[in-house]
Design an enzyme around this catalytic site. Structure first.
Site, PDB file in Angstrom:
ATOM      1  N   LEU A  61       0.806  -1.223   0.000  1.00 26.82           N
ATOM      2  CA  LEU A  61       0.000   0.000   0.000  1.00 26.82           C
ATOM      3  C   LEU A  61       0.839   1.273   0.000  1.00 26.82           C
ATOM      4  O   LEU A  61       0.335   2.349  -0.325  1.00 26.82           O
ATOM      5  CB  LEU A  61      -0.931   0.011   1.219  1.00 26.82           C
ATOM      6  CG  LEU A  61      -1.922  -1.149   1.327  1.00 26.82           C
ATOM      7  CD1 LEU A  61      -2.807  -0.959   2.553  1.00 26.82           C
ATOM      8  CD2 LEU A  61      -2.764  -1.265   0.074  1.00 26.82           C
ATOM      9  N   LYS A  62       2.089   1.182   0.440  1.00 30.37           N
ATOM     10  CA  LYS A  62       2.977   2.359   0.502  1.00 30.37           C
ATOM     11  C   LYS A  62       2.280   3.519   1.223  1.00 30.37           C
ATOM     12  O   LYS A  62       2.202   4.649   0.730  1.00 30.37           O
ATOM     13  CB  LYS A  62       3.418   2.782  -0.899  1.00 30.37           C
ATOM     14  CG  LYS A  62       4.210   1.716  -1.656  1.00 30.37           C
ATOM     15  CD  LYS A  62       4.602   2.211  -3.033  1.00 30.37           C
ATOM     16  CE  LYS A  62       5.531   1.234  -3.747  1.00 30.37           C
ATOM     17  NZ  LYS A  62       4.829  -0.013  -4.163  1.00 30.37           N
ATOM     18  N   PRO A  67      -1.374   9.825  10.953  1.00 28.36           N
ATOM     19  CA  PRO A  67      -1.361   8.562  11.707  1.00 28.36           C
ATOM     20  C   PRO A  67      -2.698   7.844  11.758  1.00 28.36           C
ATOM     21  O   PRO A  67      -2.757   6.617  11.609  1.00 28.36           O
ATOM     22  CB  PRO A  67      -0.894   9.002  13.095  1.00 28.36           C
ATOM     23  CG  PRO A  67      -0.040  10.204  12.847  1.00 28.36           C
ATOM     24  CD  PRO A  67      -0.708  10.913  11.707  1.00 28.36           C
ATOM     25  N   ARG A 179      15.610  -9.581 -10.717  1.00 33.04           N
ATOM     26  CA  ARG A 179      15.457  -9.973 -12.109  1.00 33.04           C
ATOM     27  C   ARG A 179      16.162 -11.293 -12.372  1.00 33.04           C
ATOM     28  O   ARG A 179      17.242 -11.540 -11.836  1.00 33.04           O
ATOM     29  CB  ARG A 179      16.045  -8.885 -13.036  1.00 33.04           C
ATOM     30  CG  ARG A 179      15.224  -7.594 -13.052  1.00 33.04           C
ATOM     31  CD  ARG A 179      13.919  -7.826 -13.793  1.00 33.04           C
ATOM     32  NE  ARG A 179      13.062  -6.658 -13.802  1.00 33.04           N
ATOM     33  CZ  ARG A 179      12.053  -6.459 -12.964  1.00 33.04           C
ATOM     34  NH1 ARG A 179      11.811  -7.325 -12.014  1.00 33.04           N
ATOM     35  NH2 ARG A 179      11.296  -5.395 -13.069  1.00 33.04           N
ATOM     36  N   ARG A 209       7.192  -9.406 -13.646  1.00 33.71           N
ATOM     37  CA  ARG A 209       7.098  -9.760 -15.066  1.00 33.71           C
ATOM     38  C   ARG A 209       7.903 -11.004 -15.401  1.00 33.71           C
ATOM     39  O   ARG A 209       7.565 -11.729 -16.338  1.00 33.71           O
ATOM     40  CB  ARG A 209       7.585  -8.588 -15.922  1.00 33.71           C
ATOM     41  CG  ARG A 209       6.746  -7.330 -15.786  1.00 33.71           C
ATOM     42  CD  ARG A 209       7.331  -6.215 -16.656  1.00 33.71           C
ATOM     43  NE  ARG A 209       6.633  -4.953 -16.493  1.00 33.71           N
ATOM     44  CZ  ARG A 209       7.000  -4.008 -15.639  1.00 33.71           C
ATOM     45  NH1 ARG A 209       8.067  -4.198 -14.864  1.00 33.71           N
ATOM     46  NH2 ARG A 209       6.324  -2.883 -15.553  1.00 33.71           N
TER      47      ARG A 209
END
Length: 234
Positions: A61-62, A67, A179, A209
């Site tokens: 969610l970042k 608060p 990756r 990906r």
């Protein structure tokens, strides 16, 4: 190595697309990351279903808000059944502490602080007024997050070793920007392979990906596991 340490990122615009990958991976995948793209377009229903099925669900969610709002969002993530949720370390100690406190009602839920997103470079930090180099800023924010009670941090594989040296063996380190050998860097400026990430001290990696856009996602995930399993746990 526990396969639950590898999150498959469901970066899609619809539940139907994401569910197609989940179906193709079947029992091979134990853990999924669901971020803002899918949550914004389709809501939390798939996350809840995966949690009921026993999958580990990382809600990326970042969070970066006052608060009370962050605490409410963390509680919502807990009710969905998430095992991890992210809050921005740049939000500061009070907001991170509010996230940690909100998670106490959900024993499985880990609060993970995002340090510096993997697309950001030293030059971009400087342009927003941060004089520190990326790796120094990551370690500074990781230290702040641990002091606020967070269970771990998100950082690129390039900074994992420095975080581990600074904070010891206990905190979780989740590394996107991982990756496989055949992949390009895409949107990530700071990348590494899965074996390198685990050797550096990561507890979890995120593959997107590399798996979900592969012609055979199950085979691609199995190949990634083989690489990961070659790394002894430290």
């Amino acid at each position: 190595m526990d396969s639950g340490r590898v999150f498959v990122a469901l970066d899609f615009d619809s539940n139907a697309e994401a569910e197609a990958i989940v179906d193709r991976l079947g029992d091979n995948a134990r853990a999924y990351k669901i971020g803002l793209q899918l949550l914004t377009s389709a809501g939390p229903d798939l996350a809840a279903r995966l949690a009921v099925q026993g999958k580990d669900v990382f809600l990326d969610l970042k969070l970066f808000e006052i608060p009370a709002s962050v605490a409410a969002a963390v509680r919502a993530a807990g009710r969905v059944g998430a095992s991890m949720v992210t809050v921005h370390a740049m939000a500061g100690p009070r907001i991170m502490a509010a996230a940690v406190e909100a998670a106490t009602d959900f024993p499985r839920l880990k609060v993970i602080a995002l340090t510096v997103v993997t697309s950001v470079t030293d030059d971009e930090l400087a342009r927003v007024g941060v004089a520190a180099k990326v790796d120094d800023q990551v370690v500074r924010l990781a230290t702040l997050a641990r002091a606020a009670g967070c269970d771990g941090v998100v950082a690129s594989p390039r900074e994992a070793a420095k975080i581990r040296a600074q904070l010891g063996h206990e905190p979780l380190i989740v590394t996107p920007g991982v990756r496989l050998a055949s992949d390009g860097n895409a949107d990530h400026a700071r990348t590494a392979g899965p074996a390198e990430a685990f050797r550096a001290g990561a507890t979890h990696i995120v593959l997107g990906r590399s798996i979900t856009r592969a012609a055979d996602p199950a085979a691609a995930l199995a190949s990634a596991f083989r690489v990961c399993f070659e790394v002894p746990r430290g």
